[in-house]
Design a protein around this motif. Sequence first.
Motif, PDB file in Angstrom:
ATOM      1  N   PRO A 243       0.425  -6.800   8.157  1.00  8.91           N
ATOM      2  CA  PRO A 243      -0.728  -7.564   8.653  1.00  8.91           C
ATOM      3  C   PRO A 243      -0.392  -8.392   9.892  1.00  8.91           C
ATOM      4  N   MET A 244       0.873  -8.801  10.031  1.00 11.00           N
ATOM      5  CA  MET A 244       1.291  -9.509  11.239  1.00 11.00           C
ATOM      6  C   MET A 244       1.102  -8.605  12.454  1.00 11.00           C
ATOM      7  N   ALA A 245       1.494  -7.335  12.318  1.00 11.99           N
ATOM      8  CA  ALA A 245       1.317  -6.381  13.415  1.00 11.99           C
ATOM      9  C   ALA A 245      -0.166  -6.200  13.746  1.00 11.99           C
ATOM     10  N   ARG A 246      -1.001  -6.127  12.734  1.00 14.87           N
ATOM     11  CA  ARG A 246      -2.451  -6.006  12.949  1.00 14.87           C
ATOM     12  C   ARG A 246      -2.994  -7.214  13.715  1.00 14.87           C
ATOM     13  N   GLN A 247      -2.558  -8.402  13.314  1.00 17.38           N
ATOM     14  CA  GLN A 247      -3.066  -9.617  13.948  1.00 17.38           C
ATOM     15  C   GLN A 247      -2.526  -9.769  15.367  1.00 17.38           C
ATOM     16  N   MET A 248      -1.312  -9.304  15.622  1.00 20.11           N
ATOM     17  CA  MET A 248      -0.789  -9.296  16.987  1.00 20.11           C
ATOM     18  C   MET A 248      -1.671  -8.431  17.884  1.00 20.11           C
ATOM     19  N   LYS A 249      -2.080  -7.299  17.373  1.00 21.71           N
ATOM     20  CA  LYS A 249      -2.942  -6.392  18.139  1.00 21.71           C
ATOM     21  C   LYS A 249      -4.302  -7.013  18.399  1.00 21.71           C
ATOM     22  N   SER A 250      -4.877  -7.637  17.390  1.00 19.74           N
ATOM     23  CA  SER A 250      -6.211  -8.236  17.552  1.00 19.74           C
ATOM     24  C   SER A 250      -6.191  -9.435  18.491  1.00 19.74           C
ATOM     25  N   LEU A 251      -5.047 -10.100  18.598  1.00 14.39           N
ATOM     26  CA  LEU A 251      -4.906 -11.242  19.514  1.00 14.39           C
ATOM     27  C   LEU A 251      -4.546 -10.812  20.937  1.00 14.39           C
ATOM     28  N   GLY A 252      -4.330  -9.522  21.109  1.00 17.90           N
ATOM     29  CA  GLY A 252      -3.915  -9.040  22.426  1.00 17.90           C
ATOM     30  C   GLY A 252      -2.491  -9.442  22.764  1.00 17.90           C
ATOM     31  N   LEU A 253      -1.691  -9.661  21.750  1.00 16.53           N
ATOM     32  CA  LEU A 253      -0.297 -10.046  21.938  1.00 16.53           C
ATOM     33  C   LEU A 253       0.540  -8.773  22.100  1.00 16.53           C
ATOM     34  N   ARG A 254       0.797  -8.399  23.322  1.00 14.51           N
ATOM     35  CA  ARG A 254       1.487  -7.139  23.612  1.00 14.51           C
ATOM     36  C   ARG A 254       3.001  -7.351  23.585  1.00 14.51           C
ATOM     37  N   ALA A 255       3.484  -7.704  22.450  1.00 16.14           N
ATOM     38  CA  ALA A 255       4.918  -7.947  22.270  1.00 16.14           C
ATOM     39  C   ALA A 255       5.433  -7.012  21.187  1.00 16.14           C
ATOM     40  N   LYS A 256       6.710  -6.705  21.267  1.00 11.52           N
ATOM     41  CA  LYS A 256       7.336  -5.895  20.228  1.00 11.52           C
ATOM     42  C   LYS A 256       7.460  -6.721  18.951  1.00 11.52           C
ATOM     43  N   LEU A 257       7.378  -6.050  17.821  1.00 14.82           N
ATOM     44  CA  LEU A 257       7.663  -6.688  16.535  1.00 14.82           C
ATOM     45  C   LEU A 257       8.975  -6.115  16.025  1.00 14.82           C
ATOM     46  N   LEU A 258       9.979  -6.982  15.901  1.00 13.01           N
ATOM     47  CA  LEU A 258      11.316  -6.566  15.495  1.00 13.01           C
ATOM     48  C   LEU A 258      11.618  -7.071  14.083  1.00 13.01           C
ATOM     49  N   GLY A 259      12.473  -6.349  13.382  1.00 12.41           N
ATOM     50  CA  GLY A 259      12.846  -6.799  12.049  1.00 12.41           C
ATOM     51  C   GLY A 259      14.024  -6.039  11.506  1.00 12.41           C
ATOM     52  N   GLY A 260      14.385  -6.368  10.267  1.00  9.00           N
ATOM     53  CA  GLY A 260      15.502  -5.716   9.602  1.00  9.00           C
ATOM     54  C   GLY A 260      15.051  -4.554   8.751  1.00  9.00           C
ATOM     55  N   ASP A 261      15.848  -4.239   7.736  1.00  5.01           N
ATOM     56  CA  ASP A 261      15.609  -3.057   6.921  1.00  5.01           C
ATOM     57  C   ASP A 261      14.299  -3.087   6.157  1.00  5.01           C
ATOM     58  N   THR A 262      13.813  -4.266   5.829  1.00  5.97           N
ATOM     59  CA  THR A 262      12.592  -4.364   5.041  1.00  5.97           C
ATOM     60  C   THR A 262      11.355  -3.907   5.810  1.00  5.97           C
ATOM     61  N   LEU A 263      11.465  -3.811   7.132  1.00  4.46           N
ATOM     62  CA  LEU A 263      10.368  -3.268   7.934  1.00  4.46           C
ATOM     63  C   LEU A 263      10.494  -1.763   8.101  1.00  4.46           C
ATOM     64  N   CYS A 264      11.671  -1.208   7.811  1.00  5.87           N
ATOM     65  CA  CYS A 264      11.910   0.239   7.947  1.00  5.87           C
ATOM     66  C   CYS A 264      11.411   0.974   6.716  1.00  5.87           C
ATOM     67  N   SER A 265      10.142   0.849   6.452  1.00 10.45           N
ATOM     68  CA  SER A 265       9.567   1.423   5.243  1.00 10.45           C
ATOM     69  C   SER A 265       8.243   2.105   5.557  1.00 10.45           C
ATOM     70  N   PRO A 266       7.938   3.228   4.916  1.00 15.53           N
ATOM     71  CA  PRO A 266       6.626   3.851   5.070  1.00 15.53           C
ATOM     72  C   PRO A 266       5.486   2.893   4.738  1.00 15.53           C
ATOM     73  N   GLU A 267       5.811   1.856   3.945  1.00 15.71           N
ATOM     74  CA  GLU A 267       4.794   0.865   3.591  1.00 15.71           C
ATOM     75  C   GLU A 267       4.267   0.145   4.824  1.00 15.71           C
ATOM     76  N   MET A 268       5.096  -0.009   5.847  1.00 11.69           N
ATOM     77  CA  MET A 268       4.656  -0.636   7.097  1.00 11.69           C
ATOM     78  C   MET A 268       3.499   0.135   7.712  1.00 11.69           C
ATOM     79  N   ALA A 269       3.670   1.449   7.851  1.00 12.53           N
ATOM     80  CA  ALA A 269       2.625   2.273   8.450  1.00 12.53           C
ATOM     81  C   ALA A 269       1.408   2.363   7.536  1.00 12.53           C
ATOM     82  N   LYS A 270       1.650   2.406   6.238  1.00 13.33           N
ATOM     83  CA  LYS A 270       0.551   2.487   5.275  1.00 13.33           C
ATOM     84  C   LYS A 270      -0.339   1.254   5.350  1.00 13.33           C
ATOM     85  N   LEU A 271       0.281   0.083   5.427  1.00 14.08           N
ATOM     86  CA  LEU A 271      -0.483  -1.167   5.451  1.00 14.08           C
ATOM     87  C   LEU A 271      -0.934  -1.558   6.856  1.00 14.08           C
TER      88      LEU A 271
END
Length: 383
Positions: A243-271
């Motif tokens: 949802p953070m990625a979704r809200q970054m997009k809606s705010l027009g925040l054109r920045a990369k979202l970086l993270g560790g292993d917990t973001l390397c999950s199909p759940e990221m794309a699903k949600l």
Amino acid sequence: MNHLRRCNAAFATAFAASAGALCLPAPVCAADLQAIKIGLSGPLSGANAFAGKDNENGVRLAIEELHSRLFKVAGKQVRFELLSEDDQGDPKAGVAVAQKFADAGVGVVLGPYNSGVALPAARVYNDAGIMMSTVGTNPKITQSGYQLVFRIVASDAQVGAQVASYAARTLKLKTIGVIDDRTAFGQGIAAEFSRQAKAAGVTIAGQEFTTDKASDFTAILTRLKAKGVDAIFFGGYAPQAAPMARQMKSLGLRAKLLGGDTLCSPEMAKLGGDAVADNVLCAQAGAVLDKQKTGPAFQARYQARFKHNPDVYAAAFYDQTMFIAAAMAATNSVDPSVLGSALRSMTHAGVVGSYGYDASGNLKASTVTMYTFKNGALVALSN
């Protein structure tokens, strides 16, 4: 915690106690069988249940394959009993699970998944003489001197350093904002990333905080947008990162979202839907599974058994279960203290890498791989 101590004999009891000397309806006599309890502690409910179930599946697949091979220790065929408990990703619940396992005579536990659970649970397991194998990445987990605690993946120091290096040297990012969810994992990896990023010449423009239950990040994202950040590093889990990625997009925040292993999950794309693409980059411990010699075969067996692809750590849990079994066979013992010593002297070729532990219970060598997302799937970038 002396009340938690129990004989290691409770870890390996003969079925003959209940079946006498009579042969079972199988080709093996009861007296020639030994039952071994393996515990699984993880978030089996709640937002991170997908990860807990994935970890459990990795252990279950290993156990089923060991049974199919008629695995033996000291000449006796082994029957593993998997006891799975939901620690809810909560430290208090995790300690209660640890005490329950101790009372049940469990000798080996796979998990916990969360660093915040692993840190207090480790003491209970240590005092009870139980081996704990965790994917909790906070460096403090293996700094207590507990001889039966093992981290089966890279630590925050390694993962945070990899993301920081990639951000500075490959992406050429100059200004990054940092958010963490105040969990032991989130704070630990965010601190390591910030330290390593600063050393690489990156400016950390702001440090924001949230929780592992939050869903609205608009205010903190707006503050970071005003600082002109090139990227945001999030120390936390996929249910908040998506949802953070979704809200970054809606705010027009054109920045990369970086993270560790917990973001390397199909759940990221699903949600996260179309808000999760090459704008999201994450680092995961271990080599690229489908590039390993036995990786594709493991993926195929996992998919056939559970009807979906493995997530982040199924392979690591599978590998560690197989490594422990190999230690049992090599030492002709199921005593956790004997197995702990064996894991520090042996090596094991797993499906996602080679395993061998130092005196502190950390992997002697661990690959860390950078990923992004393309068409809803993880794509490896470098390791």
